[in-house]
Design a protein around this motif. Sequence first.
Motif, mmCIF file in Angstrom:
data_model
loop_
_atom_site.group_PDB
_atom_site.id
_atom_site.type_symbol
_atom_site.label_atom_id
_atom_site.label_comp_id
_atom_site.label_asym_id
_atom_site.label_seq_id
_atom_site.Cartn_x
_atom_site.Cartn_y
_atom_site.Cartn_z
ATOM 1 N N ASP A 106 -8.004 -13.580 -20.533
ATOM 2 C CA ASP A 106 -7.972 -14.339 -19.283
ATOM 3 C C ASP A 106 -9.392 -14.620 -18.778
ATOM 4 O O ASP A 106 -9.661 -15.679 -18.201
ATOM 5 N N GLU A 114 0.953 -14.456 -27.544
ATOM 6 C CA GLU A 114 0.648 -14.187 -26.140
ATOM 7 C C GLU A 114 -0.607 -14.932 -25.703
ATOM 8 O O GLU A 114 -0.673 -15.441 -24.574
ATOM 9 N N ARG A 133 -1.566 -17.826 -26.892
ATOM 10 C CA ARG A 133 -1.141 -19.211 -26.734
ATOM 11 C C ARG A 133 -0.418 -19.416 -25.404
ATOM 12 O O ARG A 133 -0.629 -20.411 -24.705
ATOM 13 N N LYS A 134 0.427 -18.452 -25.029
ATOM 14 C CA LYS A 134 1.120 -18.539 -23.735
ATOM 15 C C LYS A 134 0.116 -18.597 -22.598
ATOM 16 O O LYS A 134 0.291 -19.352 -21.633
ATOM 17 N N ARG A 135 -0.934 -17.778 -22.691
ATOM 18 C CA ARG A 135 -1.949 -17.769 -21.638
ATOM 19 C C ARG A 135 -2.674 -19.109 -21.573
ATOM 20 O O ARG A 135 -3.002 -19.594 -20.482
ATOM 21 N N GLU A 140 -1.421 -22.062 -22.434
ATOM 22 C CA GLU A 140 -0.493 -23.034 -21.849
ATOM 23 C C GLU A 140 -0.372 -22.820 -20.341
ATOM 24 O O GLU A 140 -0.341 -23.779 -19.558
ATOM 25 N N ARG A 141 -0.302 -21.549 -19.940
ATOM 26 C CA ARG A 141 -0.151 -21.234 -18.524
ATOM 27 C C ARG A 141 -1.382 -21.652 -17.726
ATOM 28 O O ARG A 141 -1.283 -22.021 -16.557
ATOM 29 N N SER A 142 -2.555 -21.588 -18.364
ATOM 30 C CA SER A 142 -3.799 -21.900 -17.648
ATOM 31 C C SER A 142 -3.938 -23.392 -17.364
ATOM 32 O O SER A 142 -4.683 -23.795 -16.468
ATOM 33 N N GLY A 143 -3.251 -24.220 -18.169
ATOM 34 C CA GLY A 143 -3.383 -25.658 -18.003
ATOM 35 C C GLY A 143 -4.645 -26.233 -18.617
ATOM 36 O O GLY A 143 -4.912 -27.432 -18.495
#
Length: 299
Positions: A144, A209, A211-213, A215-218
């Motif tokens: 992050d 995980e 990749r999810k972060r 995508e979530r970050s934009g």
Amino acid sequence: VETREGTVRLIEDCLRPNANAILWRDKGACWMRYPCAEEPYPDCEFPIDKRRPVPRPGGYWALRLDRMGFDVFSFVFEECRKRGLDSGIHTTYEENHFYINSSMSVWNLKHPQYWACAKDSTPWSGNVSMAYPEVMEHKMRLFDEVLAMKPEMIVFDMFRGGCWTPAFEYVDPVKDEFRRTYSCEPPEDWKDERWMKVVSKFQHAYFREMRKRIERSGIKTRFILGIVYGDVADRATWERYALDWKELLKTDVIDGIAVQSVVPDPKNIWGSTRMIYATYARNVHNLGGHVYFPVSNYT
């Protein structure tokens, strides 16, 4: 690199061979190159600690790249924009990638309960296993921090793996998963294909995980996996790291690969290298991904 002027000179030096992208390392020898909440100063400074061999000589060890007085990533990325260059972060699989040196992650040293372990129960001091949820949480906090810098590209370097292999994944969560899957005890041979597949579940979960972060970050960032010891058979990444890069690319977890090093035929260096590169290029392009062949001192 401790000053803006020095950083610009380094960037300009990198551009002499007509580079069109700059990747800046976020850590070196576990020391972060930015103010890091997860590995904070002064904890990350070399201590008098009998668990650690003495550091290598040389000026590098005197640098405090996390306390330069300016935000190096914002500065570098802005310099890249001025020059029309792509920019990104070169990050590593394991913080303590100098595996017999003084530089081990502070968090890892403070959590021996998560250390990796060989079949004979010998622990790998300072190297943690991804099979523990607490380790995953630690890694995601670090990731992050990387995403907060808004890189256009992230190259995830498997060359710096701390010499970790699936041989050091004989920890309880992995062994339990193996027993559930195959109804028998884990094999003596860590290259047993069944063992590799179980270890890969935890490895792939790590990348999913991340990749999810993303995508979530934009953030629109290209996520590239750096693989090592490439050859035409393409077994090294699987046998060393239990990673199936083709599967990760097919499922859009990564956007491509960087072939960080190859194993050429010593009797036909150039011809075999071209053949290896061509094989990777064909395989990656067939899967719709990006492929990079960095010229490096690893090959």
